[in-house]
Design an enzyme around this catalytic site. Sequence first.
Site, PDB file in Angstrom:
ATOM      1  N   LYS A  87       0.830  -1.212   0.000  1.00  0.00           N
ATOM      2  CA  LYS A  87       0.000   0.000   0.000  1.00  0.00           C
ATOM      3  C   LYS A  87       0.863   1.260   0.000  1.00  0.00           C
ATOM      4  O   LYS A  87       0.484   2.288  -0.552  1.00  0.00           O
ATOM      5  CB  LYS A  87      -0.916  -0.020   1.228  1.00  0.00           C
ATOM      6  N   GLU A 186     -10.937   6.319   5.140  1.00  0.00           N
ATOM      7  CA  GLU A 186     -11.022   5.388   6.264  1.00  0.00           C
ATOM      8  C   GLU A 186     -11.668   6.009   7.514  1.00  0.00           C
ATOM      9  O   GLU A 186     -12.557   5.403   8.113  1.00  0.00           O
ATOM     10  CB  GLU A 186      -9.627   4.840   6.578  1.00  0.00           C
ATOM     11  N   ASP A 208      -6.718   7.526  13.759  1.00  0.00           N
ATOM     12  CA  ASP A 208      -6.487   6.194  13.185  1.00  0.00           C
ATOM     13  C   ASP A 208      -4.994   5.918  13.084  1.00  0.00           C
ATOM     14  O   ASP A 208      -4.301   6.466  12.232  1.00  0.00           O
ATOM     15  CB  ASP A 208      -7.150   6.123  11.794  1.00  0.00           C
TER      16      ASP A 208
HETATM   17 MG    MG Z   1      -6.222   0.674   8.913  1.00  0.00          MG
END
Ligand code: MG
Length: 626
Positions: A87, A186, A208
């Site tokens: 990613k 997200e 996060d």
């Molecule tokens: Mg995550």
Amino acid sequence: MALLQIAEPGQAQAPHQHKLAIGIDLGTTHSLVASIQSGLPRVMPDEQGRVLLPSVVHYGDDGRVTVGEAAKQMASQDPLNTLVSVKRFMGRGAEALQQLGDQLPYELVQQANGITSFHTAAGDKTPVEVSADILRQLRLRAEAALGGDIAGAVITVPAYFDEAQRQATKDAATIAGLNVLRLLNEPTAAAVAYGLDQAHEGVHAIYDLGGGTFDISILRLHQGVFEVLATGGNSALGGDDFDLVLAKWIMAQAGITSPDAEVQRRLLQTARRVKEALSERDSVQLSLAAGTGGAPADWQATLTRAEFESLITPLVDETLKACRRALRDAGLKSEDLAEVVLVGGSTRVPLVRQRVAEFFGKPALTHLDPDQVVAIGAAVQANILVGNKPDSDVLLLDVIPLSLGLETYGGLVEKIVPRNTTIPVTRAQEFTTFKDGQTAMSVHVLQGERELAADCRSLARFELRGIPPMVAGAARIKVLFQIDADGLLSVSAEETSSGVRAEVEVKPAWGLSDDEILRLLRESQARAADDVRTRLLVEARADAESLCEAISAALAQDAALLTSAEKAALDEEVASLRQAMAGEDAAAIKAATARVNTASDDFAAKRMDASIQKAFTGKHLDQLED
Ligand code: MG
Ligand code: ADP
């Protein structure tokens, strides 16, 4: 900030037709898939009951592709063909990839078309293809669990992802055979999972901290709608970095001086186990045999949670700095926040929870599994988008993470859409030429916060040609930026007085070869040139037509004023103009028009005289004076 309506795809579906929709959290470390069934979110496990799919892919020399836990097991014997944390590579340019690649064992290859890929036993694999293999695995898992074809998926991306990274993610999903309903940030997904949309109006922070990325988002719930007020974070900070500082500490303590790749890998594994254990316990015993990585003697130690906390404090501080910036961007103070939500496996670290609570002045919401909230929120959203809840009023708005603008004269950047602007959005700005007679303008689309174009990221370049020559500053060139709900950008430029137009869809360079990009740009330029040609022809014909009409009207009245030779000459020119008008050549029409004008000059003069004489006839001088 004004709220914008998002035209949600799939809302026109018949309400009784239940379609299978999934939400996927495509993580750096782990990925997972969730779905809404009978109104409840369900995270789908594999055959062994494991929910988290390690984001690891192994490529074997027989062409075999292994994804997840099994691939992770192969990392130690076959690190070169076992791709992890891919990613981090998504949508990055060759230079960034090379830089990232230097820190990893992979062999990077530059393909002829400019795309960077990993060299593996099963062939060269681009980051997009590797992500597609992970997504395909999740699609198969979901199809098996739900017993049917998946109608659509919502895939989540870090709020920090730029244009290229979003496009790369979308393409990976398409390659994996998924119909992407939408990409979703997200943190926004996490807010939905926590049902903050059902709560009272207020401002919330989503913190996060995963394995490889940190995101902070400030969301506002207003009139039943989420608005992302600000985002920030660090795309290269996460639990992996906790592992790294801990591994370095172990090396220093045990006297490891020359760890080979295998020892390094084991150290990181140990560090991760110790870190995760310290989330539950106050101390952990460590030991190491003499000789490991050059360690002089057997080594034993007890690491306390407090010691571990002092090691990671600078990293946690870094996340709080980003929180402070995001609050400042949103024009808010921590007291203004109603809720703080924790997302990502690394928020299980007690120090993180404690420091976040101190910073925001209140304990955070933690009752959902921090590994699952993002996938669950994505599933909730997918369920709505696919049309299973057509009357739902959940409307998600995101913001762009970096400013978008244009290069102006002197290499400066003019920002058109500032960072943290809510999307989808359309913004226009007028520019002009800087030189007399300038007929072309280069449009250079940039992303970033710096003042100089050279310091920003170049997204696209195209040219607007066929601007009519004018004095400097007279042309009016309207540049339009349009960003859709997925954060993907298209830019157009139009000279408003002539209608000359060119546009480009910003398909960032990672996925398109230079040739393809050139082709796209040439096409848009060619279209602009065609437009100009058409316009010139239409205008020339219109001018000629009105001249022909005027002449035939004049002849009907005053043909007697011409000798037969004069009349024949004029008729001939008009006939040749008619012929030119039937053709496609604007210049020929203009030339013929000019000849008819010349040929009819005498006739016009005679008519003028005649009409003056007529005006005088039968009138006395004194009558002419009033
Ligand atoms: Mg995550
Ligand atoms: P990503 O979204 O980047 O894939 P995740 O949200 O899955 O990341 O988080 C993975 C990270 O969380 C890893 O660094 C892992 O070590 C860490 N983590 C998981 N459980 C714990 C725990 N109990 N204590 C501390 N860290 C944990």
